[in-house]
Design a protein around this motif. Structure first.
Motif, PDB file in Angstrom:
ATOM      1  N   PHE A 146       0.830  -1.205   0.000  1.00 11.76           N
ATOM      2  CA  PHE A 146       0.000   0.000   0.000  1.00 11.76           C
ATOM      3  C   PHE A 146       0.868   1.260   0.000  1.00 11.76           C
ATOM      4  O   PHE A 146       0.634   2.200  -0.781  1.00 11.76           O
ATOM      5  N   MET A 147       1.888   1.289   0.861  1.00  9.38           N
ATOM      6  CA  MET A 147       2.731   2.478   0.950  1.00  9.38           C
ATOM      7  C   MET A 147       3.533   2.692  -0.329  1.00  9.38           C
ATOM      8  O   MET A 147       3.712   3.829  -0.783  1.00  9.38           O
ATOM      9  N   GLU A 148       4.011   1.602  -0.932  1.00 11.14           N
ATOM     10  CA  GLU A 148       4.753   1.732  -2.192  1.00 11.14           C
ATOM     11  C   GLU A 148       3.847   2.274  -3.300  1.00 11.14           C
ATOM     12  O   GLU A 148       4.265   3.130  -4.099  1.00 11.14           O
ATOM     13  N   LYS A 149       2.613   1.780  -3.338  1.00  8.20           N
ATOM     14  CA  LYS A 149       1.662   2.247  -4.345  1.00  8.20           C
ATOM     15  C   LYS A 149       1.316   3.713  -4.124  1.00  8.20           C
ATOM     16  O   LYS A 149       1.204   4.494  -5.092  1.00  8.20           O
ATOM     17  N   MET A 150       1.165   4.109  -2.876  1.00  5.74           N
ATOM     18  CA  MET A 150       0.853   5.500  -2.565  1.00  5.74           C
ATOM     19  C   MET A 150       1.998   6.428  -2.979  1.00  5.74           C
ATOM     20  O   MET A 150       1.778   7.503  -3.547  1.00  5.74           O
ATOM     21  N   LYS A 151       3.234   6.007  -2.712  1.00  4.88           N
ATOM     22  CA  LYS A 151       4.389   6.819  -3.086  1.00  4.88           C
ATOM     23  C   LYS A 151       4.488   6.973  -4.597  1.00  4.88           C
ATOM     24  O   LYS A 151       4.811   8.049  -5.115  1.00  4.88           O
ATOM     25  N   THR A 152       4.196   5.881  -5.308  1.00  6.68           N
ATOM     26  CA  THR A 152       4.216   5.941  -6.774  1.00  6.68           C
ATOM     27  C   THR A 152       3.158   6.903  -7.283  1.00  6.68           C
ATOM     28  O   THR A 152       3.412   7.714  -8.186  1.00  6.68           O
ATOM     29  N   SER A 153       1.979   6.835  -6.691  1.00  6.19           N
ATOM     30  CA  SER A 153       0.887   7.722  -7.110  1.00  6.19           C
ATOM     31  C   SER A 153       1.222   9.177  -6.799  1.00  6.19           C
ATOM     32  O   SER A 153       0.999  10.074  -7.625  1.00  6.19           O
ATOM     33  N   LEU A 154       1.776   9.435  -5.607  1.00  2.96           N
ATOM     34  CA  LEU A 154       2.149  10.804  -5.238  1.00  2.96           C
ATOM     35  C   LEU A 154       3.237  11.353  -6.160  1.00  2.96           C
ATOM     36  O   LEU A 154       3.217  12.526  -6.537  1.00  2.96           O
ATOM     37  N   SER A 155       4.167  10.490  -6.514  1.00  3.72           N
ATOM     38  CA  SER A 155       5.241  10.908  -7.421  1.00  3.72           C
ATOM     39  C   SER A 155       4.683  11.293  -8.780  1.00  3.72           C
ATOM     40  O   SER A 155       5.085  12.305  -9.372  1.00  3.72           O
ATOM     41  N   GLU A 156       3.750  10.510  -9.290  1.00  2.00           N
ATOM     42  CA  GLU A 156       3.138  10.810 -10.583  1.00  2.00           C
ATOM     43  C   GLU A 156       2.352  12.114 -10.529  1.00  2.00           C
ATOM     44  O   GLU A 156       2.389  12.924 -11.458  1.00  2.00           O
ATOM     45  N   ILE A 157       1.654  12.317  -9.422  1.00  2.00           N
ATOM     46  CA  ILE A 157       0.876  13.552  -9.269  1.00  2.00           C
ATOM     47  C   ILE A 157       1.801  14.760  -9.205  1.00  2.00           C
ATOM     48  O   ILE A 157       1.547  15.805  -9.822  1.00  2.00           O
ATOM     49  N   SER A 158       2.919  14.632  -8.471  1.00  2.00           N
ATOM     50  CA  SER A 158       3.828  15.759  -8.288  1.00  2.00           C
ATOM     51  C   SER A 158       4.536  16.158  -9.584  1.00  2.00           C
ATOM     52  O   SER A 158       5.056  17.266  -9.686  1.00  2.00           O
ATOM     53  N   SER A 160       2.984  16.230 -12.536  1.00  5.98           N
ATOM     54  CA  SER A 160       1.998  16.716 -13.502  1.00  5.98           C
ATOM     55  C   SER A 160       2.032  18.239 -13.585  1.00  5.98           C
ATOM     56  O   SER A 160       2.354  18.937 -12.618  1.00  5.98           O
ATOM     57  N   ASP A 161       1.689  18.763 -14.762  1.00  9.02           N
ATOM     58  CA  ASP A 161       1.653  20.214 -14.968  1.00  9.02           C
ATOM     59  C   ASP A 161       0.588  20.868 -14.098  1.00  9.02           C
ATOM     60  O   ASP A 161       0.780  21.985 -13.599  1.00  9.02           O
ATOM     61  N   GLN A 162      -0.518  20.179 -13.916  1.00  9.75           N
ATOM     62  CA  GLN A 162      -1.605  20.733 -13.105  1.00  9.75           C
ATOM     63  C   GLN A 162      -1.147  20.949 -11.663  1.00  9.75           C
ATOM     64  O   GLN A 162      -1.448  21.978 -11.044  1.00  9.75           O
ATOM     65  N   PHE A 163      -0.405  19.981 -11.135  1.00  4.88           N
ATOM     66  CA  PHE A 163       0.099  20.096  -9.771  1.00  4.88           C
ATOM     67  C   PHE A 163       1.024  21.304  -9.641  1.00  4.88           C
ATOM     68  O   PHE A 163       0.946  22.064  -8.678  1.00  4.88           O
ATOM     69  N   TYR A 164       1.908  21.509 -10.639  1.00  6.27           N
ATOM     70  CA  TYR A 164       2.848  22.619 -10.569  1.00  6.27           C
ATOM     71  C   TYR A 164       2.163  23.967 -10.707  1.00  6.27           C
ATOM     72  O   TYR A 164       2.587  24.952 -10.100  1.00  6.27           O
ATOM     73  N   GLU A 165       1.118  24.008 -11.491  1.00  6.78           N
ATOM     74  CA  GLU A 165       0.383  25.257 -11.609  1.00  6.78           C
ATOM     75  C   GLU A 165      -0.280  25.615 -10.279  1.00  6.78           C
ATOM     76  O   GLU A 165      -0.285  26.778  -9.864  1.00  6.78           O
ATOM     77  N   LEU A 166      -0.836  24.599  -9.607  1.00 12.65           N
ATOM     78  CA  LEU A 166      -1.450  24.836  -8.297  1.00 12.65           C
ATOM     79  C   LEU A 166      -0.400  25.234  -7.264  1.00 12.65           C
ATOM     80  O   LEU A 166      -0.602  26.159  -6.464  1.00 12.65           O
ATOM     81  N   LEU A 167       0.746  24.530  -7.276  1.00 10.92           N
ATOM     82  CA  LEU A 167       1.818  24.837  -6.335  1.00 10.92           C
ATOM     83  C   LEU A 167       2.360  26.247  -6.568  1.00 10.92           C
ATOM     84  O   LEU A 167       2.582  27.016  -5.623  1.00 10.92           O
ATOM     85  N   LYS A 168       2.544  26.595  -7.829  1.00  9.73           N
ATOM     86  CA  LYS A 168       3.043  27.924  -8.184  1.00  9.73           C
ATOM     87  C   LYS A 168       2.071  29.002  -7.721  1.00  9.73           C
ATOM     88  O   LYS A 168       2.473  30.031  -7.167  1.00  9.73           O
ATOM     89  N   ALA A 169       0.777  28.771  -7.943  1.00  6.74           N
ATOM     90  CA  ALA A 169      -0.230  29.748  -7.554  1.00  6.74           C
ATOM     91  C   ALA A 169      -0.233  29.970  -6.044  1.00  6.74           C
ATOM     92  O   ALA A 169      -0.384  31.101  -5.557  1.00  6.74           O
ATOM     93  N   GLU A 170      -0.043  28.892  -5.281  1.00 11.71           N
ATOM     94  CA  GLU A 170      -0.023  29.009  -3.825  1.00 11.71           C
ATOM     95  C   GLU A 170       1.223  29.739  -3.342  1.00 11.71           C
ATOM     96  O   GLU A 170       1.162  30.603  -2.470  1.00 11.71           O
TER      97      GLU A 170
END
Length: 235
Positions: A146-158, A160-170
């Protein structure tokens, strides 16, 4: 050997030679060279050391607090300006220059997330069924996958362009930048408060000692040339 010592020694030998050999020109050249070299050497010495009776000596240690304030002002007003921070964040927001969050994600402890999942399942309508198969211990082997799968998913999300746009805006919000500058300023002031007058003197002295030594050399050379001109004019 130290350039200053060599220059003063040569000038002193010229004075001695001119006097012993009864050579007025050599004596005048030596005296002027020695006076120029000694004057410049004393001026350099007075920058770093307090000389009793000489007003203005020891300027580096005596201006210690101003020195620290100058460094702090330089760091905060020139380097860590709001514009520079915004520019950095803007550059990091480009798709080809994404901030790599993978090392941070790898260090995350996701055990609390798995524990929360187990607690949610046990308290749901599936809890009774789960108890028939050994309770929560039955799904404990799923913790690592479960933890390995979660880390993989978080890495993929981080990534993404959408994630960076949100992070940049914040991050580009004024209050975030202001808080960041305050923290940087606290760090700078904390490091500067660790400095002592002696340490500041040594830092500055080490940086410019090589170049200041040439002032003594050139003081002796120009003093000698002036002395030569003076001797020839008098002759």
């Amino acid at each position: 050997m130290n350039k200053s010592v060599v220059t003063n020694l040569i000038a002193a030998l010229a004075v001695l030679g001119g006097y012993l050999l009864a050579q007025p020109v050599l004596l005048t050249v030596g005296l002027f060279a020695l006076s120029g070299a000694i004057t410049n050497w004393l001026a350099i010495h007075m920058l770093f050391e307090k000389v009793p009776g000489l007003y203005g000596s020891g300027v580096v240690p005596s201006r210690f607090e101003e020195f620290k304030e100058g460094i702090a002002h330089l760091m905060m007003k020139q380097f860590f300006t709001e514009e520079n921070i915004e520019r950095f964040l803007s550059q990091q927001g480009n798709a080809e220059q994404h901030i790599d969050l993978q090392p941070v994600i790898e260090k995350l402890d996701l055990s609390p997330a798995f524990d929360a999942l187990v607690s949610t399942v046990s308290q749901s309508s599936l809890g009774g069924m789960l108890s028939m198969f050994g309770g929560t211990d039955a799904i404990e082997p799923l913790r690592e996958p479960f933890m390995e799968k979660m880390k993989t998913s978080l890495s993929e999300i981080s990534q993404s362009d959408q994630f960076y746009e949100l992070l940049k805006a914040e991050l580009e919000q004024s209050n975030v930048i202001d808080d960041m500058r305050l923290k940087i300023e606290d760090i700078v002031n904390q490091r500067l408060n660790e400095l002592t007058p002696q340490l500041v003197k040594e830092i500055v002295q080490d940086m410019i000692k090589k170049h200041l030594g040439w002032l003594v050399v050139w003081g002796g050379i120009f003093g000698g040339l002036i002395g030569l001109v003076a001797a020839l004019v008098q002759g």
